[in-house]
Design an enzyme around this catalytic site. Structure first.
Site, PDB file in Angstrom:
ATOM      1  N   TYR A  50      22.845  43.263  39.909  1.00  0.00           N
ATOM      2  CA  TYR A  50      22.484  44.326  40.858  1.00  0.00           C
ATOM      3  C   TYR A  50      23.768  44.918  41.415  1.00  0.00           C
ATOM      4  CZ  TYR A  50      20.577  46.593  45.046  1.00  0.00           C
ATOM      5  OH  TYR A  50      20.230  47.490  46.028  1.00  0.00           O
ATOM      6  N   LYS A  96      29.942  43.648  51.909  1.00  0.00           N
ATOM      7  CA  LYS A  96      29.497  42.420  52.585  1.00  0.00           C
ATOM      8  C   LYS A  96      30.599  41.787  53.463  1.00  0.00           C
ATOM      9  CE  LYS A  96      25.414  41.941  49.849  1.00  0.00           C
ATOM     10  NZ  LYS A  96      25.261  42.402  48.479  1.00  0.00           N
ATOM     11  N   ASP A 126      32.381  44.017  40.000  1.00  0.00           N
ATOM     12  CA  ASP A 126      31.680  44.214  41.270  1.00  0.00           C
ATOM     13  C   ASP A 126      31.751  42.912  42.064  1.00  0.00           C
ATOM     14  OD1 ASP A 126      29.963  44.594  43.386  1.00  0.00           O
ATOM     15  OD2 ASP A 126      28.279  45.332  42.166  1.00  0.00           O
TER      16      ASP A 126
HETATM   17  C1  LIG Z   1      24.747  43.765  47.908  1.00  0.00           C
HETATM   18  C2  LIG Z   1      25.346  44.225  46.612  1.00  0.00           C
HETATM   19  C3  LIG Z   1      25.570  45.585  46.322  1.00  0.00           C
HETATM   20  C4  LIG Z   1      25.032  46.684  47.198  1.00  0.00           C
HETATM   21  O1  LIG Z   1      25.610  46.686  48.452  1.00  0.00           O
HETATM   22  P1  LIG Z   1      24.834  47.464  49.652  1.00  0.00           P
HETATM   23  O2  LIG Z   1      25.809  47.394  50.777  1.00  0.00           O
HETATM   24  O3  LIG Z   1      23.566  46.718  49.880  1.00  0.00           O
HETATM   25  O4  LIG Z   1      24.601  48.860  49.175  1.00  0.00           O
HETATM   26  C5  LIG Z   1      26.251  45.898  45.181  1.00  0.00           C
HETATM   27  N1  LIG Z   1      26.687  44.954  44.335  1.00  0.00           N
HETATM   28  C6  LIG Z   1      26.486  43.649  44.565  1.00  0.00           C
HETATM   29  C7  LIG Z   1      27.009  42.635  43.605  1.00  0.00           C
HETATM   30  C8  LIG Z   1      25.800  43.231  45.696  1.00  0.00           C
HETATM   31  O5  LIG Z   1      25.552  41.923  45.897  1.00  0.00           O
END
Ligand SMILES: *Cc1c(COP(=O)(O)O)cnc(C)c1O
Length: 442
Positions: A150, A277, A245
Site C-alpha cells: 500500500y 508517519k 516507500d
Molecule cells: C501509511 C502509508 C502510506 C500513506 O500515508 P498517508 O499519510 O496515510 O497518506 C504510504 N505508504 C506506506 C508504506 C504507508 O504505510
C-alpha cells in the site's frame, strides 16, 4: 495467569458512532478505523499518554496501533508537546520558508541516503509526487508495484493485478478509471522471476518500480534476503528508478529505517524514497527525496510540478523534529527488547491454544498471521484466518489491549511501552488465543 475481562462499557462510544455514521461515511475518516474487519464499535478516544489510550467511557487500553505507526515515542511525550505548544504560539502557518523545515530536512538527510528532500503533508502525497517525478525524469510512463503493498490512495497505485504476470492492471476500486491503472504493472512480492520477466518485456517503458521497503500493509512480509538489492539493480540495468516507500518503516525499523538494515549494509541506495508517519510525530508531515540529479527536476528548479499550501507546516515540522531528535539508539534498543518479549509470548499463547500461527517481523514491527506456513506475498497473506483474528482482537480489547482492528496490519510499539504495559499484554494473551481457537477454522 488469567485475567477476567473488566466490565467495559462502550455506551458513550456507541452513541458517538451513531452520531458519526449519520454525518460521515461509515462513521470514520479512514476506513480501517471502522472495525469492519473485526466487527463491533470503534472506541472513541479522548486522550492518550505514553502507551495508553483512554476512551470516552473511561476505559484504558495498551495501544499497539500507535496511530498506525507515527507514535514512536508514545503519546503526549512532554518534549514533543512542548515543541508543538511553542510552535503554535508563534503562529500556525506562514506560507513562507522557516528554519524548522531546513532543520527537519537536514535531520532526515543525515539519517538516510537521500541527498535532497521535499516536505509534503501525507504519505499519499509523497508517493504520488515521487511517481510523477520519476515519470518526468525518465520520460517514461509505466510504474511497477507489488500486490499487497500500500502506498496511499494514489489512483495509479490502487491497482489490482491483471490476468497475467506481465499484463497491465485493472482499477482496485470504483472511481479509478482504467486509464489510470493501465500503465501500472502489479507483480507478486518477493518474486524475482516475475520482476525479471516484467523488465524483460517492458523495461524500456518502465519509469519506476515502487515497493514498501518491508511491506507492513498486508501484515509484515519482510523482503527475502537480497530482494531489495535485486530490485535496485534491476531498475538500474533498465534505466528505471527504484522508489523505496519507507512511510511506515522509516525511522521505526531503525534510525535509518529499513534501508539502515539492508541497503546500508549491502551498499546500495534507492533513487527515491518516501517518508511519513514517524517523521511527523503525530502531525501531518511526510516527504519524498533521493538523488540530487533526480530531485533537481522538481519545480522550481526543474519542470516537474509539485506544491502544497501546508507543506513543511511549522507545527508539524516542530513535532517531527522533536520526535526524530528523541529517537535515539536507546529508543530503538528498547523497541527491539519489547518486541523480543512479546513475539514469543504471542507464539506461546497461540501454540497453547492450538491455533496455527506465523509471526513475521522487521525490526520491532511485527504481525501475526493465523495460518500454518510463512507468508511471502499477498496471496499467502490472504490465507490468514480473519474470523479467528476478529475473536482474538475483541478478547484482547475486552482485556484492555488495543490491537490493530485487522488481521493485515502490523503491531506498533513505542518507547513508552514499559513493563506495566507489556505485562498487561502478556496477561491478556492466553484467554484471547483461546477465543481465537474457539472462533477459528474458517
Ligand atoms: C501509511 C502509508 C502510506 C500513506 O500515508 P498517508 O499519510 O496515510 O497518506 C504510504 N505508504 C506506506 C508504506 C504507508 O504505510
Amino acid at each position: 495467569m488469567t485475567t477476567a475481562p473488566t466490565a467495559r462499557s462502550t455506551t458513550a462510544s456507541d452513541a458517538l458512532f451513531d452520531r458519526a455514521r449519520a454525518v460521515t461515511p461509515g462513521g470514520v475518516n479512514s476506513p480501517v478505523r471502522a472495525f469492519n474487519a473485526v466487527g463491533g464499535t470503534p472506541r472513541f478516544i479522548t486522550s492518550a499518554h505514553g502507551a495508553w489510550l483512554t476512551d470516552v467511557d473511561g476505559n484504558e487500553y495498551v495501544d499497539l496501533v500507535c496511530s498506525w505507526g507515527p507514535m514512536l515515542l508514545g503519546h503526549a511525550h512532554p518534549e514533543v508537546v512542548a515543541a508543538v505548544q511553542a510552535a503554535v504560539a508563534r503562529g500556525t502557518s506562514y506560507g513562507t520558508p522557516t528554519e524548522g523545515e531546513v532543520t527537519l530536512v537536514e535531520e532526515i538527510v543525515a539519517r538516510t541516503p537521500v541527498e535532497r528532500l521535499r516536505l509534503v503533508s501525507s504519505g499519499t502525497e509523497a508517493t504520488m509526487s515521487a511517481i510523477r517525478l520519476a515519470r518526468g525524469f525518465t520520460g517514461r510512463d509505466v510504474v511497477v508495484k507489488f500486490a499487497g503493498c500500500y502506498h496511499g490512495h494514489v489512483d495509479s497505485l490502487l491497482a489490482a493485478a491483471g490476468s497475467g504476470l506481465t499484463t497491465f492492471s485493472i482499477p482496485g476500486t470504483p472511481g479509478v478509471p482504467a486509464s489510470s491503472t493501465e500503465l501500472t504493472l502489479v507483480l507478486p512480492y518477493n518474486d524475482r522471476e516475475a520482476v525479471a520477466a516484467a523488465f524483460a518485456e517492458h523495461g524500456d517503458r518502465i519509469a519506476c518500480l515502487i515497493t514498501e521497503a518491508a511491506p507492513g500493509n498486508m501484515g509484515v512480509v519482510p523482503p527475502a534476503p537480497g530482494f531489495n538489492q535485486f530490485l535496485a539493480e534491476t531498475c538500474r540495468a533498465h534505466g528505471a528508478l527504484f522508489i523505496s516507500d519507507e512511510v511506515m518503516t522509516g525511522f521505526r525499523v531503525s534510525r535509518s529505517g529499513q534501508w539502515g538494515t539492508d541497503g546500508a549494509v549491502e551498499g546500495w541506495t534507492p533513487d527515491l524514497m518516501t517518508f511519513g508517519k514517524v517523521m511527523g510525530g503525530g502531525l501531518p508531515a511526510a516527504a519524498f527525496g533521493g538523488r540530487a540529479d533526480v530531485m533537481h527536476h522538481l519545480a522550481p528548479e526543474g519542470p516537474v510540478y509539485q506544491a502544497g499550501t501546508l507543506s513543511g507546516n511549522p507545527i508539524a515540522t516542530a513535532a517531527g523534529l522533536a520526535t526524530l531528535r528523541l529517537a535515539t539508539d536507546e529508543v530503538y534498543a528498547h523497541l527491539g527488547a519489547v518486541a523480543d518479549t512479546l513475539r514469543p509470548a504471542v507464539a506461546d499463547a497461540f501454540a497453547a491454544a492450538g491455533v496455527p500461527h506465523v509471526i513475521q517481523s522487521t525490526g520491532s514491527m511485527f504481525s501475526v498471521f493465523l495460518t500454518d506456513r510463512p507468508v511471502t506475498d499477498y496471496a499467502e497473506a490472504q490465507r490468514t484466518d480473519s474470523a479467528a483474528y476478529g475473536a482474538f482482537f475483541h478478547a484482547m480489547l475486552d482485556r484492555g489491549v488495543h490491537l490493530p482492528p485487522s488481521a493485515y496490519e502490523a503491531w506498533f510499539l513505542s518507547a513508552a511501552h514499559d513493563d506495566r504495559a507489556v505485562q498487561a499484554v502478556l496477561d491478556a494473551l492466553p484467554d484471547a488465543a483461546r477465543a481465537a481457537a474457539a472462533a477459528g477454522g474458517n
